[in-house]
Scaffold this motif. Structure first.
Motif, PDB file in Angstrom:
ATOM      1  N   UNK A   1       9.777  -1.981  -7.912  1.00 49.13           N
ATOM      2  CA  UNK A   1       8.326  -2.108  -8.054  1.00 49.13           C
ATOM      3  C   UNK A   1       7.756  -3.205  -7.155  1.00 49.13           C
ATOM      4  N   UNK A   2       8.467  -4.320  -7.054  1.00 52.32           N
ATOM      5  CA  UNK A   2       7.970  -5.395  -6.187  1.00 52.32           C
ATOM      6  C   UNK A   2       8.054  -4.987  -4.720  1.00 52.32           C
ATOM      7  N   UNK A   3       9.110  -4.262  -4.359  1.00 52.58           N
ATOM      8  CA  UNK A   3       9.260  -3.783  -2.985  1.00 52.58           C
ATOM      9  C   UNK A   3       8.158  -2.788  -2.641  1.00 52.58           C
ATOM     10  N   UNK A   4       7.904  -1.853  -3.554  1.00 49.23           N
ATOM     11  CA  UNK A   4       6.829  -0.875  -3.326  1.00 49.23           C
ATOM     12  C   UNK A   4       5.474  -1.564  -3.197  1.00 49.23           C
TER      13      UNK A   4
ATOM     14  N   UNK B   1       6.187   7.557   2.851  1.00 44.39           N
ATOM     15  CA  UNK B   1       5.501   8.397   1.875  1.00 44.39           C
ATOM     16  C   UNK B   1       5.778   7.884   0.470  1.00 44.39           C
ATOM     17  N   UNK B   2       4.733   7.827  -0.336  1.00 43.09           N
ATOM     18  CA  UNK B   2       4.894   7.436  -1.734  1.00 43.09           C
ATOM     19  C   UNK B   2       4.171   8.448  -2.615  1.00 43.09           C
ATOM     20  N   UNK B   3       4.779   8.752  -3.727  1.00 42.64           N
ATOM     21  CA  UNK B   3       4.073   9.530  -4.739  1.00 42.64           C
ATOM     22  C   UNK B   3       2.892   8.696  -5.246  1.00 42.64           C
ATOM     23  N   UNK B   4       1.780   9.367  -5.504  1.00 48.74           N
ATOM     24  CA  UNK B   4       0.603   8.646  -5.992  1.00 48.74           C
ATOM     25  C   UNK B   4       0.920   7.919  -7.298  1.00 48.74           C
ATOM     26  N   UNK B   5       1.730   8.548  -8.138  1.00 50.45           N
ATOM     27  CA  UNK B   5       2.119   7.904  -9.397  1.00 50.45           C
ATOM     28  C   UNK B   5       2.885   6.609  -9.157  1.00 50.45           C
ATOM     29  N   UNK B   6       3.705   6.582  -8.094  1.00 55.37           N
ATOM     30  CA  UNK B   6       4.456   5.364  -7.776  1.00 55.37           C
ATOM     31  C   UNK B   6       3.521   4.236  -7.345  1.00 55.37           C
TER      32      UNK B   6
ATOM     33  N   UNK C   1       2.229  -4.830 -11.446  1.00 56.75           N
ATOM     34  CA  UNK C   1       1.766  -6.092 -10.867  1.00 56.75           C
ATOM     35  C   UNK C   1       0.700  -6.730 -11.750  1.00 56.75           C
ATOM     36  N   UNK C   2      -0.219  -5.902 -12.226  1.00 57.64           N
ATOM     37  CA  UNK C   2      -1.296  -6.398 -13.089  1.00 57.64           C
ATOM     38  C   UNK C   2      -0.753  -6.865 -14.440  1.00 57.64           C
ATOM     39  N   UNK C   3       0.196  -6.110 -14.995  1.00 54.40           N
ATOM     40  CA  UNK C   3       0.784  -6.483 -16.283  1.00 54.40           C
ATOM     41  C   UNK C   3       1.541  -7.800 -16.200  1.00 54.40           C
ATOM     42  N   UNK C   4       2.340  -7.951 -15.147  1.00 56.48           N
ATOM     43  CA  UNK C   4       3.118  -9.183 -14.984  1.00 56.48           C
ATOM     44  C   UNK C   4       2.185 -10.372 -14.779  1.00 56.48           C
TER      45      UNK C   4
END
Length: 600
Positions: free
Chosen positions: A470-473, A233-238, A246-249
């Motif tokens: 963030x990379x793991x998610x 389960x992930x929060x939508x915000x996450x 990912x897009x910024x990097x």
């Protein structure tokens, strides 16, 4: 009598001859503009609005100079453009159009001019162009004033981002005021003055609430939980945070962009996850990542310290000599493998780097080290002490890493082979005073706070903690399917579909998106909060009244989130094209109505 006549004749001769009136068979276009300009300069409100533009530009220039960060500058400036475009320019345009195309009709000024055989289209265009010229002069004047006062109050230092921000603001305002001018002219010729004023007032109100519907939708989405097929389960915000980062990097829209891309891409390519981040295999991969940059020594480092006074020893470890007691003196030796280089060695490494990309990564690493060191007042080791252990590679053995008692008694064992846990205990006791079972020394400060303070190792560990979440998610989210049957996913889809339909008609928000998309954010302030383990605020620079590109999560045929899902939004050119079309249509209608207008 003759004398009188002569005198009279002389007086007549000396009288000044009246100037000849210049008659135009056709009144020049410039004369029409000049005539219209002279008439509006008699309006007090014209001067008041011009002065307000000047004063507000001076104030914003000074505020930008004293703003503490680029993020603050963006926030301040976005409120200014709202005030300038939606208030000052709005009132300016409305007043000028009312003056030229309503007030002049009532006092017959327009009629008098048109009786001079002036082409109606020519006269209409003269006043229309004058309105645009006055607006343009105010916008350019505002642009110059802001930059001048920013530079003056910033001790003549200039940030290129300020130039980008003010240029974007000027171009956007020119477009927005052009569209608004055409719309108000259309209203003034189709409706009465009172109706036009009411519509403009409503339009002004809409400009401040155009983005509110999306704000409500996003506020509701904070509670949504999205389930994946692997039952995570992930929060939508996450999910949005993972894809936004990912897009910024990928696009370099982040502070320390070279270093960020290197770490983030390495984590993704190595398929590292938070769950396995401290496993032996992953630690080897992480060590290899820093070794490739030359940040880890190839040779072991031997750390020695003498005359350590024992405070307490492990109570449960039977291998520790029983005769050792509090107050005994010891020498210690630690043989550490794969330790990080020093700051001075980093400087040398940067100067000798042959690859431009590697040099940029190392420069970012050095700059971040300086930043985080300053933030924690040169006490990173204390604040982040728990990050020490993953990169603790101590060689075991009584000849490699050991305690040696000074002046042991006859037949007493004088050496003890240290274990990782022993080093951890004495390290934490000396650093944070943790009183756990193990070796503790009353005078180990120099050993721990100087010889074991590998500053660049802490930098590396902090950076790893920043990105791994963030990379793991992202890795999990992009490789697993979403359970589309879940209630929260359905609610999310319905909400986004509804707002997507409304967005096609929310032209004001779409026009603002043209500005925000081209302005962007101050990337040098998009970074992780230093007081957190892994929290980056990607939307802190947003203004709740402005429209931004908001994408909907787009799934492929396997119900996985597409890699390019961040581009799944209505483009700003769509809104711009529609508004320009409506604007030109309104202008044409106004011109036709003007040609048919009865001025008598």
């Amino acid at each position: 009598m003759e004398l009188i006549n002569n005198n009279t004749t002389k007086e007549i001769k000396h009288k000044k001859k009246p100037k000849k009136l210049i008659k135009y068979s056709r009144i020049p276009f410039f004369k029409l503009i000049k005539f219209s300009f002279k008439s509006i300069t008699k309006e007090i409100l014209f001067y008041v609005l011009n002065i307000l533009v000047l004063i507000s530009s001076i104030i914003i220039g000074i505020l930008l100079a004293y703003a503490k960060s680029g993020e603050s500058q963006v926030i301040i400036f976005n409120f200014y453009i709202l005030f300038f475009t939606c208030c000052l320019m709005f009132v300016f345009i409305l007043r000028m159009i009312q003056f030229f195309f309503n007030k002049n009709f009532e006092d017959k000024t327009t009629y008098i001019v048109l009786t001079n055989q002036v082409n109606r289209v020519k006269f209409f265009l003269a006043q229309y162009i004058l309105v645009l010229l006055i607006i343009m002069v105010n916008i350019i004047g505002s642009f110059l004033t802001i930059n001048l006062f920013y530079s003056a109050f910033n001790l003549l230092k200039y940030d290129v981002f300020i130039l980008k921000m003010t240029v974007t603001y000027s171009l956007y305002t020119l477009l927005a005021t052009f569209l608004l001018t055409n719309f108000v002219i259309f209203l003034i010729f189709v409706f009465s003055l009172q109706t036009t004023t009411i519509i403009c007032t409503l339009l002004l109100a809409v400009s401040f609430v155009a983005n509110i519907p999306m704000s409500f939708v996003k506020a509701n989405e904070k509670s949504y939980n999205i389930q994946f097929e692997n039952n995570q389960l992930f929060k939508l915000n996450d999910i949005y945070d993972a894809y936004n980062l990912n897009n910024n990097v990928k696009n370099g829209n982040i502070k320390y962009k070279y270093l960020s891309k290197y770490i983030y891409d390495y984590f993704l390519n190595s398929q590292m996850t938070q769950e396995s981040f401290s496993s032996k295999q992953t630690i080897l991969l992480r060590t290899e990542m820093w070794s490739k940059l030359g940040l880890i020594r190839k040779e072991p480092v031997i750390v020695n310290e003498s005359n350590l006074e024992l405070f307490s020893k492990p109570l449960r470890d039977k291998t520790v000599p029983e005769t050792w007691k509090s107050g005994d003196k010891f020498d210690i030796q630690l043989t550490l493998n794969e330790t990080f280089i020093s700051n001075n060695e980093l400087e040398t490494l940067i100067s000798k780097a042959t690859s431009e990309n590697t040099k940029n990564i190392l420069k970012d690493f050095k700059n971040f080290t300086n930043e985080i060191t300053a933030h924690f007042n040169n006490n990173v080791q204390f604040e982040k002490y728990d990050l020490f252990y993953d990169f603790l590679f101590m060689e075991s053995g009584v000849d490699k890493s050991f305690l040696k008692k000074i002046n042991p008694g006859g037949g007493e064992k004088d050496k003890y082979a240290l274990k990782d846990q022993d080093l951890k205990t004495l390290y934490e006791y000396a650093l944070i005073g943790r009183n756990s079972d193990g070796f503790k020394f009353s005078n180990a400060d120099d050993l721990v706070k100087k010889q074991l303070d590998f500053k660049l190792m802490y930098t590396a560990r902090i950076l790893e903690q920043y990105f791994i979440k963030y990379s793991s998610n992202y890795l999990i989210m992009s490789t697993n399917s979403i359970k589309t049957s879940s209630a929260d996913w359905d609610t999310y889809q319905n909400g986004r579909n509804t707002i997507g339909i409304l967005s096609y008609f929310n032209l004001y928000s779409g026009l603002w998106m043209l500005y925000t998309e081209n302005l962007g954010f101050y990337n040098q302030d998009i970074w992780f909060s230093p007081n957190s383990d892994s929290k980056i605020y990607l939307e802190n620079q947003k203004n709740m009244f402005l429209g931004y590109k908001e994408y909907k999560l787009d799934l492929n045929n396997q119900n996985r989130i597409k890699e390019n899902t961040t581009t799944n939004y209505t483009k700003s050119w769509y809104y711009t094209a529609i508004l320009i079309g409506i604007s030109l249509l309104g202008f044409t209608v106004a011109l036709i109505r003007f040609k048919k207008y009865d001025f008598k």
